[in-house]
Design a protein around this motif. Structure first.
Motif, PDB file in Angstrom:
ATOM      1  N   SER A 107       0.814  -1.223   0.000  1.00 51.95           N
ATOM      2  CA  SER A 107       0.000   0.000   0.000  1.00 51.95           C
ATOM      3  C   SER A 107       0.847   1.273   0.000  1.00 51.95           C
ATOM      4  O   SER A 107       0.430   2.289  -0.540  1.00 51.95           O
ATOM      5  N   PHE A 111       0.103   4.225  -2.643  1.00 50.36           N
ATOM      6  CA  PHE A 111      -0.025   5.652  -2.335  1.00 50.36           C
ATOM      7  C   PHE A 111       1.053   6.457  -3.048  1.00 50.36           C
ATOM      8  O   PHE A 111       0.800   7.568  -3.508  1.00 50.36           O
ATOM      9  N   HIS A 161       1.401   4.561   4.483  1.00 49.15           N
ATOM     10  CA  HIS A 161       0.667   5.242   3.406  1.00 49.15           C
ATOM     11  C   HIS A 161       1.193   6.659   3.222  1.00 49.15           C
ATOM     12  O   HIS A 161       1.429   7.115   2.103  1.00 49.15           O
TER      13      HIS A 161
END
Length: 183
Positions: A107, A111, A161
């Protein structure tokens, strides 16, 4: 070089392959995750995107990575250099500033690619890059904003993130020249 969609598929296949090997082999690959400010966590800077805690975690990263990688690889020169720079910059930032936890998953790269494609479009002001930026913003913008908000007590790496998003901005600025006008 194979078409971008195949390159993206290979990256996703490697993520799935690592996950399946982790299920089959004794022990756990998760101990190779990124643990901030520890020597043990250093390999996680590069390995984190390929390690996932469970099936749902892997599945939640699969579609965004496939889409964002395909877009990046099909629209950017030297795209793999940018992808690797985002991965390493994101991991290094998380290693320096992240919460003390074992961070795994792609992730941060999701991002990072999201902000990278948006920054590139805004800076270049060309039809293709701007169109990609708008599409990425519409598809992933809500997740981008909600995913970087601190969520204490959860297993979500909001700091991963955030570091990924920062890395995408940095790499986007470093690899593009700002256009003065639209055209």
């Amino acid at each position: 070089m194979p078409p971008p969609i195949y390159q993206s598929a290979v990256f996703v296949a490697v993520m799935w392959g690592v996950f399946l090997l982790d299920l089959i082999l004794p022990g756990s690959f998760l101990h190779y995750g990124l643990v901030p400010r520890t020597a043990r966590g250093l390999p996680g800077i590069a390995l984190m995107p390929f390690l996932h805690a469970n099936y749902a975690h892997l599945l939640s990263n699969t579609i965004p990575i496939a889409i964002l990688l395909a877009l990046t690889l099909s629209t950017r020169p030297q795209a793999w250099a940018s992808v690797i720079a985002i991965m390493l910059c994101s991991g290094a930032l998380l290693w320096c500033f992240g919460r003390p936890a074992n961070h795994v998953g792609a992730s941060g790269l999701v991002f990072g690619l999201t902000t990278f494609l948006i920054i590139v479009g805004v800076r270049e002001k060309q039809f293709l890059s701007l169109g990609v930026a708008v599409a990425v913003g519409l598809i992933f913008g809500g997740s981008l904003l909600s995913g970087i908000i601190p969520s204490f007590g959860s297993n979500v790496s909001w700091d991963g993130h955030l570091c990924g998003a920062i890395a995408g901005v940095v790499v986007g600025i470093a690899t593009t020249e700002r256009a003065e006008s639209f055209l």
